[in-house]
Design a protein around this motif. Structure first.
Motif, PDB file in Angstrom:
ATOM      1  N   UNK A 131       0.981  73.377  78.672  1.00 60.30           N
ATOM      2  CA  UNK A 131       1.401  71.986  78.514  1.00 60.30           C
ATOM      3  C   UNK A 131       2.883  71.869  78.866  1.00 60.30           C
ATOM      4  N   UNK A 132       3.376  70.654  78.922  1.00 59.15           N
ATOM      5  CA  UNK A 132       4.732  70.403  79.412  1.00 59.15           C
ATOM      6  C   UNK A 132       5.533  69.540  78.430  1.00 59.15           C
ATOM      7  N   UNK A 133       6.806  69.913  78.254  1.00 59.61           N
ATOM      8  CA  UNK A 133       7.748  69.079  77.501  1.00 59.61           C
ATOM      9  C   UNK A 133       8.873  68.676  78.444  1.00 59.61           C
ATOM     10  N   UNK A 134       9.494  67.524  78.152  1.00 53.52           N
ATOM     11  CA  UNK A 134      10.565  67.062  79.021  1.00 53.52           C
ATOM     12  C   UNK A 134      11.525  66.178  78.234  1.00 53.52           C
ATOM     13  N   UNK A 135      12.797  66.528  78.261  1.00 51.70           N
ATOM     14  CA  UNK A 135      13.814  65.675  77.684  1.00 51.70           C
ATOM     15  C   UNK A 135      14.301  66.115  76.321  1.00 51.70           C
ATOM     16  N   UNK A 136      14.557  65.152  75.461  1.00 51.36           N
ATOM     17  CA  UNK A 136      15.156  65.403  74.158  1.00 51.36           C
ATOM     18  C   UNK A 136      14.107  65.317  73.054  1.00 51.36           C
ATOM     19  N   UNK A 137      14.126  66.255  72.109  1.00 49.71           N
ATOM     20  CA  UNK A 137      13.318  66.059  70.912  1.00 49.71           C
ATOM     21  C   UNK A 137      14.049  65.104  69.964  1.00 49.71           C
ATOM     22  N   UNK A 138      13.316  64.534  69.035  1.00 51.44           N
ATOM     23  CA  UNK A 138      13.966  63.816  67.951  1.00 51.44           C
ATOM     24  C   UNK A 138      14.355  64.812  66.869  1.00 51.44           C
ATOM     25  N   UNK A 139      15.421  64.532  66.118  1.00 54.53           N
ATOM     26  CA  UNK A 139      15.870  65.444  65.068  1.00 54.53           C
ATOM     27  C   UNK A 139      16.548  64.654  63.967  1.00 54.53           C
ATOM     28  N   UNK A 215      27.571  64.362  57.343  1.00 54.32           N
ATOM     29  CA  UNK A 215      26.779  63.131  57.321  1.00 54.32           C
ATOM     30  C   UNK A 215      27.654  61.879  57.401  1.00 54.32           C
ATOM     31  N   UNK A 216      28.989  62.023  57.353  1.00 52.14           N
ATOM     32  CA  UNK A 216      29.851  60.854  57.421  1.00 52.14           C
ATOM     33  C   UNK A 216      31.307  61.251  57.536  1.00 52.14           C
ATOM     34  N   UNK A 217      32.140  60.268  57.894  1.00 51.31           N
ATOM     35  CA  UNK A 217      33.561  60.532  58.037  1.00 51.31           C
ATOM     36  C   UNK A 217      33.920  61.055  59.415  1.00 51.31           C
ATOM     37  N   UNK A 218      35.160  61.530  59.549  1.00 51.80           N
ATOM     38  CA  UNK A 218      35.637  62.035  60.830  1.00 51.80           C
ATOM     39  C   UNK A 218      34.887  63.291  61.259  1.00 51.80           C
ATOM     40  N   UNK A 219      34.690  63.423  62.559  1.00 51.70           N
ATOM     41  CA  UNK A 219      34.057  64.609  63.143  1.00 51.70           C
ATOM     42  C   UNK A 219      32.707  64.913  62.498  1.00 51.70           C
ATOM     43  N   UNK A 220      31.941  63.862  62.211  1.00 47.23           N
ATOM     44  CA  UNK A 220      30.657  64.077  61.544  1.00 47.23           C
ATOM     45  C   UNK A 220      29.476  64.035  62.501  1.00 47.23           C
ATOM     46  N   UNK A 221      29.713  63.811  63.781  1.00 47.84           N
ATOM     47  CA  UNK A 221      28.606  63.672  64.728  1.00 47.84           C
ATOM     48  C   UNK A 221      27.863  64.990  64.921  1.00 47.84           C
ATOM     49  N   UNK A 222      26.549  64.877  65.003  1.00 47.60           N
ATOM     50  CA  UNK A 222      25.682  66.003  65.354  1.00 47.60           C
ATOM     51  C   UNK A 222      25.198  65.746  66.774  1.00 47.60           C
ATOM     52  N   UNK A 223      25.222  66.782  67.624  1.00 46.74           N
ATOM     53  CA  UNK A 223      24.865  66.630  69.033  1.00 46.74           C
ATOM     54  C   UNK A 223      23.574  67.388  69.337  1.00 46.74           C
ATOM     55  N   UNK A 224      22.829  66.839  70.304  1.00 51.92           N
ATOM     56  CA  UNK A 224      21.533  67.408  70.673  1.00 51.92           C
ATOM     57  C   UNK A 224      21.429  67.466  72.179  1.00 51.92           C
ATOM     58  N   UNK A 225      20.931  68.582  72.713  1.00 54.43           N
ATOM     59  CA  UNK A 225      20.774  68.740  74.157  1.00 54.43           C
ATOM     60  C   UNK A 225      19.312  68.592  74.555  1.00 54.43           C
ATOM     61  N   UNK A 226      19.077  68.562  75.879  1.00 58.75           N
ATOM     62  CA  UNK A 226      17.713  68.511  76.395  1.00 58.75           C
ATOM     63  C   UNK A 226      16.999  69.831  76.162  1.00 58.75           C
ATOM     64  N   UNK A 227      15.680  69.785  76.239  1.00 63.88           N
ATOM     65  CA  UNK A 227      14.874  71.013  76.163  1.00 63.88           C
ATOM     66  C   UNK A 227      14.981  71.770  77.476  1.00 63.88           C
ATOM     67  N   UNK A 228      15.074  73.083  77.365  1.00 61.70           N
ATOM     68  CA  UNK A 228      15.127  73.967  78.522  1.00 61.70           C
ATOM     69  C   UNK A 228      14.348  75.244  78.209  1.00 61.70           C
ATOM     70  N   UNK A 229      13.998  76.016  79.223  1.00 63.31           N
ATOM     71  CA  UNK A 229      13.152  77.187  78.990  1.00 63.31           C
ATOM     72  C   UNK A 229      13.799  78.228  78.120  1.00 63.31           C
ATOM     73  N   UNK A 230      12.987  78.930  77.331  1.00 66.76           N
ATOM     74  CA  UNK A 230      13.461  80.065  76.548  1.00 66.76           C
ATOM     75  C   UNK A 230      13.602  79.748  75.082  1.00 66.76           C
TER      76      UNK A 230
END
Length: 233
Positions: A131-139, A215-230
């Motif tokens: 099967x195939x996945x493409x793009x970003x998962x939700x988190x 979860x809040x305040x300065x520098x609180x962002x969580x980042x997510x990348x695309x799916x890739x092999x491995x």
């Protein structure tokens, strides 16, 4: 009677020599350049897929089984290293989409960074079909009552590509955030990390044992990348 005079015109029907058609410069150039039927190369257009599979910083919530789940948005950090030994190919071959029931999720080996925490989210094909996945998962981080902690992750500006998973093969997406001890962000301790495969609504649950998250305040962002092999480790 006098002798008949010869006709001044050549006899009709006698085969004559046909003049050769001139070869134009444009025709010669086309032969040398191997012109295509369309008159030139075609440019691939942009693609777009829903639920976290676009290449740009748009937000499309993947949802959950109850209709209230995480939605990934845009980021910039790519943690981890692709596992080149994984039996996964990345191509545009038509293959069925991986459904939530086809996959299992786990956190891979953390990758330390300067003032950052990096975790690969690993999706493995546990079905008996490719099967195939493409793009970003939700988190999303959730507490013991299932309430989401903090905002949705931001998406990296990568260009998604299909990742074809044979049975037992894996794909990974990078989850990263600044260390709260350094950033001073407000934190919370999650019970679980909910992960929703691209284009799906039902999430997979990963127990969270890696400590507090911003979860809040300065520098609180969580980042997510695309799916890739491995597996990202």
């Amino acid at each position: 009677m006098g002798r008949a005079s010869k006709s001044p015109h050549p006899t009709r029907g006698r085969p004559g020599r046909r003049a050769a058609l001139p070869v134009t410069a444009a025709a010669l150039l086309c032969v040398l350049a191997a012109c295509s039927d369309g008159g030139g190369p075609s440019d691939p257009g942009p693609t777009r897929t829903p639920s976290g599979t676009t290449g740009g910083p748009t937000t499309t919530p993947p949802g959950t089984a109850e209709g209230t789940g995480p939605a990934a948005t845009a980021g910039t950090v790519t943690p981890g290293t692709p596992d080149t030994e994984s039996p996964v190919t990345q191509s545009g071959a038509a293959a069925p989409r991986c459904h939530t029931s086809d996959l299992r999720a786990r956190l891979g080996r953390p990758s330390p960074g300067a003032g950052q925490r990096n975790f690969p989210i690993v999706l493995t094909n546990r079905a008996d079909r490719t099967c195939t996945v493409r793009g970003y998962p939700g988190a999303a981080f959730v507490d013991a009552d299932g309430r989401q902690l903090g905002p949705d992750p931001r998406r990296s500006p990568d260009t998604p590509a299909p990742v074809t998973l044979a049975p037992g093969a894996s794909a990974w997406a990078g989850l990263t955030f600044a260390s709260p001890e350094i950033s001073g962000a407000r934190t919370a301790l999650p019970k679980e990390l909910l992960v929703t495969p691209p284009d799906e609504r039902d999430p997979l649950r990963i127990p969270w044992t890696a400590g507090e998250v911003p979860v809040g305040g300065n520098e609180s962002s969580v980042f997510l990348t695309i799916l890739q092999p491995g597996t990202g480790g």
